[in-house]
Design a protein around this motif. Structure first.
Motif, PDB file in Angstrom:
ATOM      1  N   GLY A 213       0.880  -1.382   0.129  1.00 48.29           N
ATOM      2  CA  GLY A 213      -0.007  -0.045   0.059  1.00 48.29           C
ATOM      3  C   GLY A 213       0.841   1.253   0.070  1.00 48.29           C
ATOM      4  O   GLY A 213       0.378   2.354   0.722  1.00 48.29           O
ATOM      5  N   ILE A 214       1.828   1.128  -0.676  1.00 47.55           N
ATOM      6  CA  ILE A 214       2.846   2.318  -0.511  1.00 47.55           C
ATOM      7  C   ILE A 214       3.327   2.526  -2.075  1.00 47.55           C
ATOM      8  O   ILE A 214       3.800   1.596  -2.903  1.00 47.55           O
ATOM      9  CB  ILE A 214       4.217   2.111   0.005  1.00 47.55           C
ATOM     10  CG1 ILE A 214       3.861   2.008   1.528  1.00 47.55           C
ATOM     11  CG2 ILE A 214       5.143   3.472  -0.054  1.00 47.55           C
ATOM     12  CD1 ILE A 214       4.962   1.591   2.586  1.00 47.55           C
ATOM     13  N   LYS A 215       3.080   3.689  -2.406  1.00 48.93           N
ATOM     14  CA  LYS A 215       3.180   4.010  -3.989  1.00 48.93           C
ATOM     15  C   LYS A 215       4.809   4.396  -4.353  1.00 48.93           C
ATOM     16  O   LYS A 215       5.554   4.339  -3.329  1.00 48.93           O
ATOM     17  CB  LYS A 215       2.651   5.648  -4.225  1.00 48.93           C
ATOM     18  CG  LYS A 215       1.230   5.831  -4.257  1.00 48.93           C
ATOM     19  CD  LYS A 215       0.759   6.951  -4.707  1.00 48.93           C
ATOM     20  CE  LYS A 215      -0.733   7.170  -4.364  1.00 48.93           C
ATOM     21  NZ  LYS A 215      -1.147   8.466  -4.474  1.00 48.93           N
ATOM     22  N   ASP A 216       4.948   4.458  -5.582  1.00 51.22           N
ATOM     23  CA  ASP A 216       6.387   4.330  -5.756  1.00 51.22           C
ATOM     24  C   ASP A 216       7.162   5.691  -5.336  1.00 51.22           C
ATOM     25  O   ASP A 216       8.543   5.749  -5.158  1.00 51.22           O
ATOM     26  CB  ASP A 216       6.548   4.489  -7.272  1.00 51.22           C
ATOM     27  CG  ASP A 216       7.878   3.834  -7.816  1.00 51.22           C
ATOM     28  OD1 ASP A 216       8.495   3.490  -7.224  1.00 51.22           O
ATOM     29  OD2 ASP A 216       8.347   4.387  -9.070  1.00 51.22           O
TER      30      ASP A 216
ATOM     31  N   PRO B 187       1.333   6.692   0.883  1.00 51.85           N
ATOM     32  CA  PRO B 187       0.537   5.486   1.052  1.00 51.85           C
ATOM     33  C   PRO B 187      -0.808   5.744   0.066  1.00 51.85           C
ATOM     34  O   PRO B 187      -0.970   6.737  -0.411  1.00 51.85           O
ATOM     35  CB  PRO B 187      -0.052   5.414   2.588  1.00 51.85           C
ATOM     36  CG  PRO B 187       0.489   7.025   2.932  1.00 51.85           C
ATOM     37  CD  PRO B 187       1.231   7.389   2.049  1.00 51.85           C
ATOM     38  N   PHE B 188      -1.360   4.395  -0.132  1.00 48.08           N
ATOM     39  CA  PHE B 188      -2.525   4.313  -1.051  1.00 48.08           C
ATOM     40  C   PHE B 188      -3.285   3.370  -0.518  1.00 48.08           C
ATOM     41  O   PHE B 188      -2.871   2.494   0.463  1.00 48.08           O
ATOM     42  CB  PHE B 188      -2.103   4.217  -2.478  1.00 48.08           C
ATOM     43  CG  PHE B 188      -1.678   2.778  -2.776  1.00 48.08           C
ATOM     44  CD1 PHE B 188      -2.583   1.821  -2.962  1.00 48.08           C
ATOM     45  CD2 PHE B 188      -0.435   2.543  -2.934  1.00 48.08           C
ATOM     46  CE1 PHE B 188      -2.290   0.547  -3.572  1.00 48.08           C
ATOM     47  CE2 PHE B 188       0.127   1.357  -3.399  1.00 48.08           C
ATOM     48  CZ  PHE B 188      -0.760   0.358  -3.482  1.00 48.08           C
ATOM     49  N   ASP B 189      -4.680   3.175  -0.794  1.00 47.65           N
ATOM     50  CA  ASP B 189      -5.755   2.541  -0.348  1.00 47.65           C
ATOM     51  C   ASP B 189      -5.671   1.352  -1.390  1.00 47.65           C
ATOM     52  O   ASP B 189      -6.025   1.461  -2.529  1.00 47.65           O
ATOM     53  CB  ASP B 189      -7.001   3.038  -0.093  1.00 47.65           C
ATOM     54  CG  ASP B 189      -7.097   4.198   1.233  1.00 47.65           C
ATOM     55  OD1 ASP B 189      -6.329   3.866   2.270  1.00 47.65           O
ATOM     56  OD2 ASP B 189      -7.539   4.918   1.197  1.00 47.65           O
ATOM     57  N   CYS B 190      -5.264   0.015  -0.732  1.00 48.03           N
ATOM     58  CA  CYS B 190      -5.371  -1.070  -1.850  1.00 48.03           C
ATOM     59  C   CYS B 190      -7.109  -1.369  -1.871  1.00 48.03           C
ATOM     60  O   CYS B 190      -7.914  -0.765  -1.219  1.00 48.03           O
ATOM     61  CB  CYS B 190      -5.015  -2.216  -1.053  1.00 48.03           C
ATOM     62  SG  CYS B 190      -3.241  -2.281  -1.070  1.00 48.03           S
TER      63      CYS B 190
ATOM     64  N   PHE C 225      11.286  -3.420  -4.229  1.00 47.89           N
ATOM     65  CA  PHE C 225      11.281  -2.907  -2.880  1.00 47.89           C
ATOM     66  C   PHE C 225      12.673  -1.942  -2.780  1.00 47.89           C
ATOM     67  O   PHE C 225      12.709  -1.519  -1.521  1.00 47.89           O
ATOM     68  CB  PHE C 225      11.327  -4.102  -1.973  1.00 47.89           C
ATOM     69  CG  PHE C 225       9.863  -4.422  -1.491  1.00 47.89           C
ATOM     70  CD1 PHE C 225       9.318  -4.403  -0.316  1.00 47.89           C
ATOM     71  CD2 PHE C 225       9.068  -5.055  -2.362  1.00 47.89           C
ATOM     72  CE1 PHE C 225       8.118  -4.728   0.258  1.00 47.89           C
ATOM     73  CE2 PHE C 225       7.868  -5.361  -2.182  1.00 47.89           C
ATOM     74  CZ  PHE C 225       7.321  -5.163  -0.770  1.00 47.89           C
ATOM     75  N   ALA C 226      13.517  -1.726  -3.574  1.00 51.13           N
ATOM     76  CA  ALA C 226      14.742  -0.902  -3.388  1.00 51.13           C
ATOM     77  C   ALA C 226      14.630   0.140  -2.995  1.00 51.13           C
ATOM     78  O   ALA C 226      15.429   0.580  -2.310  1.00 51.13           O
ATOM     79  CB  ALA C 226      15.420  -1.309  -4.693  1.00 51.13           C
ATOM     80  N   GLY C 227      13.565   1.068  -3.119  1.00 53.32           N
ATOM     81  CA  GLY C 227      13.461   2.345  -2.520  1.00 53.32           C
ATOM     82  C   GLY C 227      12.261   3.240  -3.362  1.00 53.32           C
ATOM     83  O   GLY C 227      11.649   2.603  -4.306  1.00 53.32           O
ATOM     84  N   ASN C 228      12.070   4.313  -3.144  1.00 52.65           N
ATOM     85  CA  ASN C 228      11.310   5.115  -4.062  1.00 52.65           C
ATOM     86  C   ASN C 228      11.896   5.127  -5.642  1.00 52.65           C
ATOM     87  O   ASN C 228      13.267   5.398  -5.678  1.00 52.65           O
ATOM     88  CB  ASN C 228      11.402   6.819  -3.539  1.00 52.65           C
ATOM     89  CG  ASN C 228      10.654   6.829  -2.177  1.00 52.65           C
ATOM     90  OD1 ASN C 228      10.105   5.626  -1.696  1.00 52.65           O
ATOM     91  ND2 ASN C 228      10.751   7.861  -1.465  1.00 52.65           N
ATOM     92  N   GLY C 229      11.048   5.063  -6.421  1.00 55.48           N
ATOM     93  CA  GLY C 229      11.484   5.067  -7.926  1.00 55.48           C
ATOM     94  C   GLY C 229      11.683   3.853  -8.315  1.00 55.48           C
ATOM     95  O   GLY C 229      11.860   3.561  -9.469  1.00 55.48           O
ATOM     96  N   ALA C 230      11.720   2.830  -7.559  1.00 58.26           N
ATOM     97  CA  ALA C 230      12.146   1.330  -7.877  1.00 58.26           C
ATOM     98  C   ALA C 230      11.336   0.553  -8.695  1.00 58.26           C
ATOM     99  O   ALA C 230      11.465   0.002  -9.778  1.00 58.26           O
ATOM    100  CB  ALA C 230      12.488   0.592  -6.575  1.00 58.26           C
ATOM    101  N   VAL C 231       9.727   0.919  -8.597  1.00 57.84           N
ATOM    102  CA  VAL C 231       8.917   0.444  -9.470  1.00 57.84           C
ATOM    103  C   VAL C 231       8.883   0.827 -10.801  1.00 57.84           C
ATOM    104  O   VAL C 231       8.989   0.007 -11.877  1.00 57.84           O
ATOM    105  CB  VAL C 231       7.331   0.398  -8.925  1.00 57.84           C
ATOM    106  CG1 VAL C 231       6.572   0.051  -9.807  1.00 57.84           C
ATOM    107  CG2 VAL C 231       7.188   0.250  -7.505  1.00 57.84           C
ATOM    108  N   ARG C 232       9.036   2.055 -11.051  1.00 59.16           N
ATOM    109  CA  ARG C 232       9.430   2.752 -12.427  1.00 59.16           C
ATOM    110  C   ARG C 232      10.570   1.912 -13.071  1.00 59.16           C
ATOM    111  O   ARG C 232      10.427   1.652 -14.204  1.00 59.16           O
ATOM    112  CB  ARG C 232       9.429   4.236 -12.310  1.00 59.16           C
ATOM    113  CG  ARG C 232       9.442   4.804 -13.743  1.00 59.16           C
ATOM    114  CD  ARG C 232       9.635   6.250 -13.481  1.00 59.16           C
ATOM    115  NE  ARG C 232       8.302   6.730 -13.044  1.00 59.16           N
ATOM    116  CZ  ARG C 232       7.258   7.060 -13.670  1.00 59.16           C
ATOM    117  NH1 ARG C 232       7.387   7.132 -15.244  1.00 59.16           N
ATOM    118  NH2 ARG C 232       6.152   7.626 -13.144  1.00 59.16           N
TER     119      ARG C 232
END
Length: 130
Positions: A44-47, A51-54, A113-120
């Motif tokens: 439930g955590i954005k990039d 937080p965001f709601d699932c 899970f590496a950190g902010n921006g890791a999803v992108r």
């Protein structure tokens, strides 16, 4: 909605057929990446770290409890909750470790899970090359 209820039908059954046909699983990238993304989604955590709601799901609290110990941005951590998640046949339609995909998915989760921006960054790595 009801994401956990859709995973076994959309991905588990596809993987079962892939395995039954004896196809080479090393070619699979996008299905494992999607399943890895599910662990990140459950946090439930954005990039960007907010937080965001699932979406509503009857299993949400139970599955979030499994990934709760995992921290975004912490490389050296105990990743064993992933095994508890990805062996859930009721969620994925099969044990992803027995199917030979668990380690690949775990590696992708670690990237996500590496950190902010890791999803992108991870999406670009795997999708842009396709």
């Amino acid at each position: 909605m009801d994401t956990s209820q859709k995973l076994p039908i959309r991905f588990g059954e596809t993987l079962k057929k892939y395995i039954a046909r004896g196809l080479d699983k090393s070619n699979l990238v996008l299905i494992p990446l999607t399943l890895a993304g599910y662990a990140r989604y459950l946090k439930g955590i954005k990039d960007d770290g907010t937080p965001f709601d699932c979406s509503p799901d009857p299993m949400l609290a139970e599955l979030q409890a499994i990934v709760a110990p995992l921290e975004i941005g912490k490389a050296n951590q105990d990743w064993s909750p992933l095994r508890k998640l990805y062996t859930r046949q009721d969620v994925f339609g099969l044990d992803l470790y027995e199917a030979g995909l668990g380690d690949q998915i775990e590696g992708m989760v670690k990237e996500l899970f590496a950190g902010n921006g890791a999803v992108r960054q991870t999406l670009h790595k795997y999708v842009a090359s396709r």
